[in-house]
Design a protein around this motif. Structure first.
Motif, mmCIF file in Angstrom:
data_model
loop_
_atom_site.group_PDB
_atom_site.id
_atom_site.type_symbol
_atom_site.label_atom_id
_atom_site.label_comp_id
_atom_site.label_asym_id
_atom_site.label_seq_id
_atom_site.Cartn_x
_atom_site.Cartn_y
_atom_site.Cartn_z
ATOM 1 N N ASP A 1 5.716 8.751 10.031
ATOM 2 C CA ASP A 1 4.328 8.323 9.824
ATOM 3 C C ASP A 1 3.862 8.484 8.381
ATOM 4 O O ASP A 1 2.778 8.023 8.027
ATOM 5 C CB ASP A 1 3.386 9.118 10.742
ATOM 6 N N PHE A 2 4.662 9.120 7.550
ATOM 7 C CA PHE A 2 4.292 9.343 6.152
ATOM 8 C C PHE A 2 4.878 8.211 5.314
ATOM 9 O O PHE A 2 5.760 8.397 4.477
ATOM 10 C CB PHE A 2 4.796 10.713 5.689
ATOM 11 N N VAL A 3 4.367 6.991 5.566
ATOM 12 C CA VAL A 3 4.887 5.776 4.948
ATOM 13 C C VAL A 3 3.710 4.912 4.493
ATOM 14 O O VAL A 3 2.597 5.039 5.018
ATOM 15 C CB VAL A 3 5.774 4.987 5.931
ATOM 16 N N PRO A 4 3.910 4.026 3.510
ATOM 17 C CA PRO A 4 2.788 3.227 2.989
ATOM 18 C C PRO A 4 2.089 2.392 4.051
ATOM 19 O O PRO A 4 0.858 2.258 4.027
ATOM 20 C CB PRO A 4 3.459 2.330 1.941
ATOM 21 N N GLU A 5 2.863 1.844 4.984
ATOM 22 C CA GLU A 5 2.257 0.946 5.963
ATOM 23 C C GLU A 5 1.385 1.677 6.973
ATOM 24 O O GLU A 5 0.667 1.037 7.760
ATOM 25 C CB GLU A 5 3.339 0.133 6.687
ATOM 26 N N LYS A 6 1.391 3.012 6.928
ATOM 27 C CA LYS A 6 0.524 3.798 7.800
ATOM 28 C C LYS A 6 -0.414 4.701 6.995
ATOM 29 O O LYS A 6 -0.972 5.662 7.531
ATOM 30 C CB LYS A 6 1.358 4.643 8.767
ATOM 31 N N SER A 7 -0.586 4.405 5.722
ATOM 32 C CA SER A 7 -1.417 5.264 4.868
ATOM 33 C C SER A 7 -2.543 4.465 4.245
ATOM 34 O O SER A 7 -2.408 3.274 3.953
ATOM 35 C CB SER A 7 -0.566 5.929 3.777
ATOM 36 N N LYS A 8 -3.669 5.144 4.018
ATOM 37 C CA LYS A 8 -4.830 4.552 3.369
ATOM 38 C C LYS A 8 -5.661 5.682 2.785
ATOM 39 O O LYS A 8 -5.393 6.863 3.007
ATOM 40 C CB LYS A 8 -5.658 3.739 4.362
ATOM 41 N N ASP A 9 -6.691 5.310 2.030
ATOM 42 C CA ASP A 9 -7.629 6.279 1.460
ATOM 43 C C ASP A 9 -6.865 7.375 0.718
ATOM 44 O O ASP A 9 -6.165 7.092 -0.223
ATOM 45 C CB ASP A 9 -8.539 6.852 2.554
ATOM 46 N N TYR A 10 -6.983 8.621 1.168
ATOM 47 C CA TYR A 10 -6.344 9.741 0.479
ATOM 48 C C TYR A 10 -4.997 10.119 1.086
ATOM 49 O O TYR A 10 -4.452 11.181 0.781
ATOM 50 C CB TYR A 10 -7.276 10.963 0.479
ATOM 51 N N ASP A 11 -4.447 9.272 1.955
ATOM 52 C CA ASP A 11 -3.122 9.536 2.513
ATOM 53 C C ASP A 11 -2.049 9.304 1.455
ATOM 54 O O ASP A 11 -2.150 8.385 0.640
ATOM 55 C CB ASP A 11 -2.833 8.606 3.694
ATOM 56 N N GLY A 12 -0.992 10.084 1.527
ATOM 57 C CA GLY A 12 0.173 9.869 0.684
ATOM 58 C C GLY A 12 1.298 9.242 1.479
ATOM 59 O O GLY A 12 1.125 8.835 2.627
ATOM 60 N N PHE A 13 2.497 9.164 0.859
ATOM 61 C CA PHE A 13 3.631 8.563 1.563
ATOM 62 C C PHE A 13 4.944 8.832 0.834
ATOM 63 O O PHE A 13 4.977 9.165 -0.350
ATOM 64 C CB PHE A 13 3.445 7.051 1.715
ATOM 65 N N TYR A 14 6.031 8.683 1.599
ATOM 66 C CA TYR A 14 7.360 8.450 1.048
ATOM 67 C C TYR A 14 7.629 6.946 1.188
ATOM 68 O O TYR A 14 7.357 6.357 2.233
ATOM 69 C CB TYR A 14 8.448 9.177 1.844
ATOM 70 N N LEU A 15 8.165 6.336 0.163
ATOM 71 C CA LEU A 15 8.571 4.940 0.234
ATOM 72 C C LEU A 15 10.050 4.842 -0.100
ATOM 73 O O LEU A 15 10.480 5.193 -1.209
ATOM 74 C CB LEU A 15 7.767 4.075 -0.738
ATOM 75 N N LEU A 16 10.837 4.390 0.867
ATOM 76 C CA LEU A 16 12.250 4.135 0.640
ATOM 77 C C LEU A 16 12.371 2.837 -0.148
ATOM 78 O O LEU A 16 12.058 1.757 0.356
ATOM 79 C CB LEU A 16 12.971 4.023 1.983
ATOM 80 N N THR A 17 12.790 2.920 -1.392
ATOM 81 C CA THR A 17 12.828 1.740 -2.254
ATOM 82 C C THR A 17 14.181 1.044 -2.243
ATOM 83 O O THR A 17 14.255 -0.157 -2.501
ATOM 84 C CB THR A 17 12.452 2.105 -3.698
#
Length: 421
Positions: A252-268
């Protein structure tokens, strides 16, 4: 306050039609000659307007100039920063279209591009404004040429109205913001201010004093190749270890589930075979303790898999990319509260927004100058649907005039109310 709309229009169109795209793989300073061309154009304009101590440094490609103080009070100097480069989209042969008194309709840019409020609802906020767009197959360059135009309009107004009291005001124009190189090089000894503001993106009333903390991580994995018919107890499949690492990342710690002040890991990127695999990812978090914990989690997973498979099969390279200015600015809340007072004077409702990226203010703040971000009057950046509002660029100029004046009034009685999101 009567800001010169014709001046903004002339400057904005001229600067947008100059190709100033930056290039991450070029080690030149700056990374494209068009940026130097615009910086030289701005240098001449600052001198023409009457700024003092105008100078350009080939070492960091920053242009600075000063509007001298008009007050007899002892007031600390403040600064304003805009960048001249544009993002990685076609920037050649830009032709600016002007749409006066926008009625809320679809704007046909070319046969393949229609700017529609159905797709871009923010257009409903600028009905009645004069709108600038490109012609469909290029970006416009409002990021950050709208900020440049608004800042110059402020300078023109203050220099024509010396009766408005303010302290020393420093303007800085820099390169390569879009690729995160410019402000890293900025020699701030040429920018002697207590605090500053970038003018980069956002809607009227926005204030962004927190950005992501950012890091990138590269994990390389070495396997053992053996003929599959004889692999029992011998083969170690690097691709499967990489898959195991990726599977351990929080889902759930991914860009497609984050907004506002949420962070993420993005597998590039994720590639590999039995012999060798490579996983690249980026880490983003607004809160420093969480950011450090997220980086430690990556290290822990590498250590865990190394313990499981032995021979130090996984190697981790992790590098910080930029740091949120939020921690520093929270120690100096006056820098943001001053903007609140300016907005109140102009009947603008303030809105604290998380800047879900990085700004030049990140690097300038790291150099000890608290630098939050304001708006610039543009929208839909980095692509063919960019637009900018003449009225909102003028509103930026009004805000900067008000900040400059209020600082001379409030510097000795600062509002240091703690900041809240």
């Amino acid at each position: 306050m009567k800001i010169d709309y014709n001046y903004i229009t002339d400057r904005f169109i001229k600067y947008c039609e100059m190709d100033t795209r930056s290039y991450p793989d070029n080690d030149a300073v700056p990374t494209s000659p068009g940026q130097v061309e615009l910086l030289m154009e701005l240098k001449a304009e600052l001198s023409r307007l009457g700024l003092k101590e105008v100078s350009y440094s080939a070492k960091d490609a920053y242009l600075v100039g000063k509007i001298p103080a008009t007050t007899k009070k002892k007031v600390s100097a403040i600064g304003f920063v805009a960048h001249v480069d544009t993002a990685d989209y076609n920037s050649k042969n830009i032709k600016v279209k002007v749409h006066p008194n926008y009625a809320g309709n679809d704007l046909v840019l070319d046969s393949n591009h229609i700017l529609s409020p159905k797709e871009f609802p923010s257009l409903k906020e600028v009905i009645g404004h004069t709108i600038f767009t490109a012609s469909g197959d290029t970006l416009l360059g409002a990021d950050d040429k709208a900020g440049i135009a608004g800042l110059l309009a402020m300078a023109k107004y203050l220099l024509q109205h010396p009766e408005i009291e303010h302290g020393d005001l420093w303007l800085a124009f820099g390169p390569d913001e879009e690729i995160g190189k410019g402000a890293k090089r900025f020699d701030v000894s040429r920018f002697p201010v207590e605090f500053a503001y970038t003018l980069d993106n956002g809607n009227v009333g926005d204030i962004a004093y927190e950005t992501f903390n950012a890091a990138e991580a590269k994990i390389e994995i070495t396997g053992t190749v053996v003929h599959p018919g004889e692999a029992y107890g011998l083969m170690v499949n690097a691709g499967l270890i990489a898959n195991e690492f990726v599977a351990a990342l929080p889902h759930d710690f991914v860009p497609e589930k984050s907004k506002d002040y949420d962070g993420f890991y993005l597998l590039t990127s994720f590639k590999g075979n039995v012999d060798h695999a490579e996983v690249n990812l980026i880490i983003r978090s607004f809160d420093t303790p969480d950011f450090l914990a997220r980086k430690q989690f990556i290290q822990d997973q590498v250590d865990k898999l190394n313990a499981k498979y032995g021979n130090q099969r996984l190697s981790l390279t992790m590098k910080d990319q930029y740091k949120s200015p939020g921690d520093l600015i929270k120690q100096h809340p006056y820098v943001v509260n001053l903007v609140h007072h300016a907005y109140a004077k102009l009947n603008i409702k303030p809105k604290h927004i998380p800047f879900r990226g990085g700004t030049d203010g990140d690097f300038i703040s790291e150099k000890g100058i608290p630098t939050p971000n304001l708006f610039n009057g543009g929208a839909n950046f980095h692509g063919p649907y960019e637009y900018a509002s003449l009225e909102n660029m003028a509103k930026l100029a009004e805000v900067l005039v008000e900040i400059s004046y209020l600082h001379s009034e409030l510097d000795d009685k600062r509002d240091n109310t703690p900041l809240r999101r």
